[in-house]
Design an enzyme around this catalytic site. Structure first.
Site, PDB file in Angstrom:
ATOM      1  N   GLY A  28     -81.319 -18.033  23.727  1.00 22.99           N
ATOM      2  CA  GLY A  28     -80.483 -19.088  23.174  1.00 22.99           C
ATOM      3  C   GLY A  28     -79.800 -18.649  21.896  1.00 22.99           C
ATOM      4  N   GLY A  33     -83.374 -19.177  17.437  1.00 23.00           N
ATOM      5  CA  GLY A  33     -84.280 -18.039  17.486  1.00 23.00           C
ATOM      6  C   GLY A  33     -84.943 -17.776  16.143  1.00 23.00           C
ATOM      7  N   GLU A  50     -83.958 -13.382  22.916  1.00 25.11           N
ATOM      8  CA  GLU A  50     -82.685 -12.862  23.408  1.00 25.11           C
ATOM      9  C   GLU A  50     -81.627 -13.851  22.946  1.00 25.11           C
ATOM     10  OE1 GLU A  50     -79.467 -12.661  25.040  1.00 25.11           O
ATOM     11  OE2 GLU A  50     -80.374 -13.203  26.954  1.00 25.11           O
ATOM     12  N   CYS A  84     -73.999 -14.415  26.738  1.00 27.78           N
ATOM     13  CA  CYS A  84     -74.358 -13.705  25.508  1.00 27.78           C
ATOM     14  C   CYS A  84     -73.909 -12.252  25.534  1.00 27.78           C
ATOM     15  CB  CYS A  84     -75.862 -13.801  25.269  1.00 27.78           C
ATOM     16  SG  CYS A  84     -76.847 -13.258  26.687  1.00 27.78           S
TER      17      CYS A  84
END
Length: 282
Positions: A28, A33, A50, A84
């Site tokens: 996310g 994070g 990630e 991403c």
């Protein structure tokens, strides 16, 4: 068995901090994070993250531009740009800069935007109305920052006012210090950045808080590989090669901690233990 628990932030933090949870894996935003990592750090709990990315595609001066641009159709705009790993910074040599810009313009302008159930559609709606608005605001920001709008713009595509659609956009004459080059937009917006020589290309590619993915395009595979090794990013594809799911995947810097996929990824879920014995006495 897969268990999906839609939840708010309070519930999510409860799960992350619960003493019966030994390992947290999160995909996310970098902001979320950082919060998860801080909770895990307080408990010395394993965590792999990630997170975001602003990946660069380095088009070297000997590359086949048409081949590179066709590859960037997927590397840069997969999942409507909401990925991403999307290579949304395209680095092109000054000697071939307008050639790359024109090829990207022609490609992006040709992409069909619309109903994702239509097989001919390549760009569907953004995931939510607020994300649609966010992407449009970034396009407006790019114009204010002085980037050259090559194709697209902040307007909603004609006839698609009823959904979360944005117009796929390409900016040229972008400086890497601009916010549209540094911040993750998470939509179909590409920026084309010129570079002077190979060292300059590597410098620009690495001049980012992120380091998740990237690509190198060259007619000389060995040359591309040498450049790929200089990029501070967790994954680099050469000439559009697909990501290897049996290899470790993850990022440097603000793109995360730890790795997924392959033996290395499985190792994130293992507690290693060593037991030693003295030799048996006969």
């Amino acid at each position: 068995m897969i268990s999906v628990l839609p939840a708010d932030r309070e519930t999510s933090e409860y799960l992350v901090s619960h003493p019966d949870v030994d390992k947290v894996a999160f995909t996310g935003s970098t902001r979320a994070g950082r919060r998860i990592a801080s909770i895990a750090g307080e408990q010395l709990k394993r965590v792999s993250l990630e997170l975001g990315g602003k990946s660069a595609a380095v088009v070297l001066d000997d590359a086949d531009v048409q081949l590179a641009v066709q590859g960037l159709k997927f590397a840069s705009l997969l999942n409507n740009g909401e990925a991403c790993i999307a290579q949304t910074r395209v680095l092109a040599p000054r000697s071939r800069y307008e050639e790359v810009v024109t090829a990207l313009k022609d490609l992006v302008a040709s992409l069909k935007v619309g109903d994702p159930s239509d097989p001919d559609t390549f760009i569907g709606p953004m995931v939510r109305p607020d994300q649609q608005q966010r992407v449009r605001e970034y396009i407006e920001l790019g114009i204010r920052e002085g980037a050259r709008l090559v194709t697209g713009g902040p307007q909603v595509p004609a006839g698609l006012e009823g959904g979360n659609y944005v117009t796929p956009t390409v900016f040229a004459d972008v400086d890497n210090s601009m916010r549209i080059a540094q911040e993750e937009i998470f939509g179909p917006v590409l920026v084309v950045i010129p570079y002077e020589d190979e060292d300059d290309a590597v410098r620009i590619a690495n001049d980012s808080e992120y380091g998740l993915s990237g690509g190198v395009w060259s007619a000389d595979q060995a040359h591309a590989l040498a450049v790929a090794r200089r990029l501070r990013t967790g994954t680099v594809t050469v000439n559009g090669a697909p990501i290897a799911f049996d290899g470790p995947f993850g990022g440097y810097k603000a793109s995360g901690i730890g790795r997924e996929y392959g033996a290395v990824g499985l190792g994130q879920y293992v507690e290693y233990k060593t037991v030693t014995l003295t030799p048996a006495v006969s």
